[in-house]
Scaffold this motif. Sequence first.
Motif, mmCIF file in Angstrom:
data_model
loop_
_atom_site.group_PDB
_atom_site.id
_atom_site.type_symbol
_atom_site.label_atom_id
_atom_site.label_comp_id
_atom_site.label_asym_id
_atom_site.label_seq_id
_atom_site.Cartn_x
_atom_site.Cartn_y
_atom_site.Cartn_z
ATOM 1 N N TYR A 129 27.175 74.608 16.147
ATOM 2 C CA TYR A 129 25.825 75.151 16.128
ATOM 3 C C TYR A 129 24.909 74.242 16.946
ATOM 4 O O TYR A 129 24.598 73.137 16.510
ATOM 5 C CB TYR A 129 25.294 75.221 14.696
ATOM 6 C CG TYR A 129 26.134 76.055 13.761
ATOM 7 C CD1 TYR A 129 25.965 77.430 13.696
ATOM 8 C CD2 TYR A 129 27.091 75.469 12.937
ATOM 9 C CE1 TYR A 129 26.725 78.203 12.828
ATOM 10 C CE2 TYR A 129 27.851 76.225 12.072
ATOM 11 C CZ TYR A 129 27.668 77.591 12.026
ATOM 12 O OH TYR A 129 28.424 78.345 11.160
ATOM 13 N N PRO A 130 24.460 74.709 18.112
ATOM 14 C CA PRO A 130 23.476 73.905 18.837
ATOM 15 C C PRO A 130 22.140 73.964 18.100
ATOM 16 O O PRO A 130 21.749 75.002 17.573
ATOM 17 C CB PRO A 130 23.391 74.573 20.210
ATOM 18 C CG PRO A 130 24.120 75.852 20.107
ATOM 19 C CD PRO A 130 24.861 75.897 18.827
ATOM 20 N N TYR A 131 21.461 72.841 18.045
ATOM 21 C CA TYR A 131 20.174 72.735 17.361
ATOM 22 C C TYR A 131 19.276 71.885 18.245
ATOM 23 O O TYR A 131 19.757 71.115 19.072
ATOM 24 C CB TYR A 131 20.394 72.092 15.983
ATOM 25 C CG TYR A 131 19.173 72.047 15.102
ATOM 26 C CD1 TYR A 131 18.638 73.198 14.561
ATOM 27 C CD2 TYR A 131 18.552 70.843 14.817
ATOM 28 C CE1 TYR A 131 17.522 73.160 13.748
ATOM 29 C CE2 TYR A 131 17.436 70.785 14.005
ATOM 30 C CZ TYR A 131 16.921 71.952 13.479
ATOM 31 O OH TYR A 131 15.814 71.906 12.680
ATOM 32 N N ARG A 132 17.988 71.989 18.074
ATOM 33 C CA ARG A 132 17.071 71.263 18.962
ATOM 34 C C ARG A 132 17.238 69.747 18.881
ATOM 35 O O ARG A 132 16.911 69.024 19.808
ATOM 36 C CB ARG A 132 15.625 71.679 18.692
ATOM 37 C CG ARG A 132 15.110 71.277 17.336
ATOM 38 C CD ARG A 132 13.648 71.687 17.165
ATOM 39 N NE ARG A 132 13.229 71.542 15.800
ATOM 40 C CZ ARG A 132 13.121 72.541 14.944
ATOM 41 N NH1 ARG A 132 13.385 73.764 15.331
ATOM 42 N NH2 ARG A 132 12.733 72.319 13.712
ATOM 43 N N LYS A 133 17.776 69.242 17.795
ATOM 44 C CA LYS A 133 17.977 67.798 17.631
ATOM 45 C C LYS A 133 19.419 67.350 17.859
ATOM 46 O O LYS A 133 19.726 66.176 17.750
ATOM 47 C CB LYS A 133 17.556 67.372 16.220
ATOM 48 C CG LYS A 133 16.099 67.552 15.920
ATOM 49 C CD LYS A 133 15.365 66.313 16.287
ATOM 50 C CE LYS A 133 13.916 66.411 15.845
ATOM 51 N NZ LYS A 133 13.242 65.158 15.975
ATOM 52 N N GLY A 134 20.316 68.300 18.148
ATOM 53 C CA GLY A 134 21.703 67.931 18.378
ATOM 54 C C GLY A 134 22.657 69.077 18.107
ATOM 55 O O GLY A 134 22.325 70.244 18.313
ATOM 56 N N TYR A 135 23.834 68.735 17.638
ATOM 57 C CA TYR A 135 24.870 69.723 17.339
ATOM 58 C C TYR A 135 25.299 69.568 15.887
ATOM 59 O O TYR A 135 25.501 68.463 15.398
ATOM 60 C CB TYR A 135 26.093 69.525 18.232
ATOM 61 C CG TYR A 135 25.821 69.753 19.686
ATOM 62 C CD1 TYR A 135 25.874 71.031 20.231
ATOM 63 C CD2 TYR A 135 25.494 68.685 20.521
ATOM 64 C CE1 TYR A 135 25.612 71.243 21.568
ATOM 65 C CE2 TYR A 135 25.237 68.890 21.860
ATOM 66 C CZ TYR A 135 25.292 70.176 22.376
ATOM 67 O OH TYR A 135 25.024 70.387 23.703
ATOM 68 N N VAL A 136 25.462 70.708 15.226
ATOM 69 C CA VAL A 136 26.058 70.741 13.899
ATOM 70 C C VAL A 136 27.459 71.286 14.102
ATOM 71 O O VAL A 136 27.633 72.359 14.681
ATOM 72 C CB VAL A 136 25.266 71.654 12.935
ATOM 73 C CG1 VAL A 136 25.905 71.659 11.563
ATOM 74 C CG2 VAL A 136 23.807 71.247 12.868
ATOM 75 N N VAL A 137 28.450 70.551 13.645
ATOM 76 C CA VAL A 137 29.825 71.016 13.770
ATOM 77 C C VAL A 137 30.400 71.215 12.373
ATOM 78 O O VAL A 137 30.240 70.376 11.496
ATOM 79 C CB VAL A 137 30.694 70.048 14.605
ATOM 80 C CG1 VAL A 137 30.242 70.031 16.045
ATOM 81 C CG2 VAL A 137 30.696 68.651 14.040
ATOM 82 N N ALA A 138 31.033 72.362 12.190
ATOM 83 C CA ALA A 138 31.673 72.683 10.912
ATOM 84 C C ALA A 138 33.179 72.563 11.090
ATOM 85 O O ALA A 138 33.742 73.054 12.073
ATOM 86 C CB ALA A 138 31.290 74.090 10.474
ATOM 87 N N TYR A 139 33.821 71.905 10.136
ATOM 88 C CA TYR A 139 35.263 71.695 10.178
ATOM 89 C C TYR A 139 35.845 71.834 8.788
ATOM 90 O O TYR A 139 35.118 71.809 7.788
ATOM 91 C CB TYR A 139 35.604 70.328 10.791
ATOM 92 C CG TYR A 139 35.053 69.151 10.016
ATOM 93 C CD1 TYR A 139 35.813 68.499 9.055
ATOM 94 C CD2 TYR A 139 33.766 68.684 10.238
ATOM 95 C CE1 TYR A 139 35.316 67.428 8.334
ATOM 96 C CE2 TYR A 139 33.250 67.617 9.535
ATOM 97 C CZ TYR A 139 34.032 66.991 8.584
ATOM 98 O OH TYR A 139 33.518 65.934 7.878
#
Length: 142
Positions: free
Chosen positions: A46-56
């Motif tokens: 998930y791209p976000y304005r403050k970085g990336y959220v990665v789900a695993y």
Amino acid sequence: MKKFLVILILVAVLGGVTPIIAQQNTQTTNNESEYYYVNVPLEKIYPYRKGYVVAYRKGVNQLARAYLPVEWFTEAAGKGELIYMNSGTSWPYLAVYYKNGEFSHVRLYVRKDRGHSTWGNVPLSVNIDDRFENADDLKLEF
């Protein structure tokens, strides 16, 4: 007498080989890297304005999330590298590198095509800015 001579020759040959083998083993040990890494297949990015959220995957039926600040990917010699993969059979993954047991940096391997099923969107109404603040370390859950 012949047996004694054969045994003496074998002892002399093996005695000369053992130090060479021992020397080779110590050289191999000295060449080992102080880095090691963990590859984590990703379910969603998930791209976000403050970085990336990665789900695993965490366990069998659970997902965990990691928050990777954008500064890691934009600063010179930062803690992150974003690598775009072309289409193929490779699934997106996160490579987390450790140096002497401490977090060093990450490489985020993602599909170039943002239409791929592993890309997601964070709704505009969701505010997760606090998850990216003061992030100097990455702790994965398994």
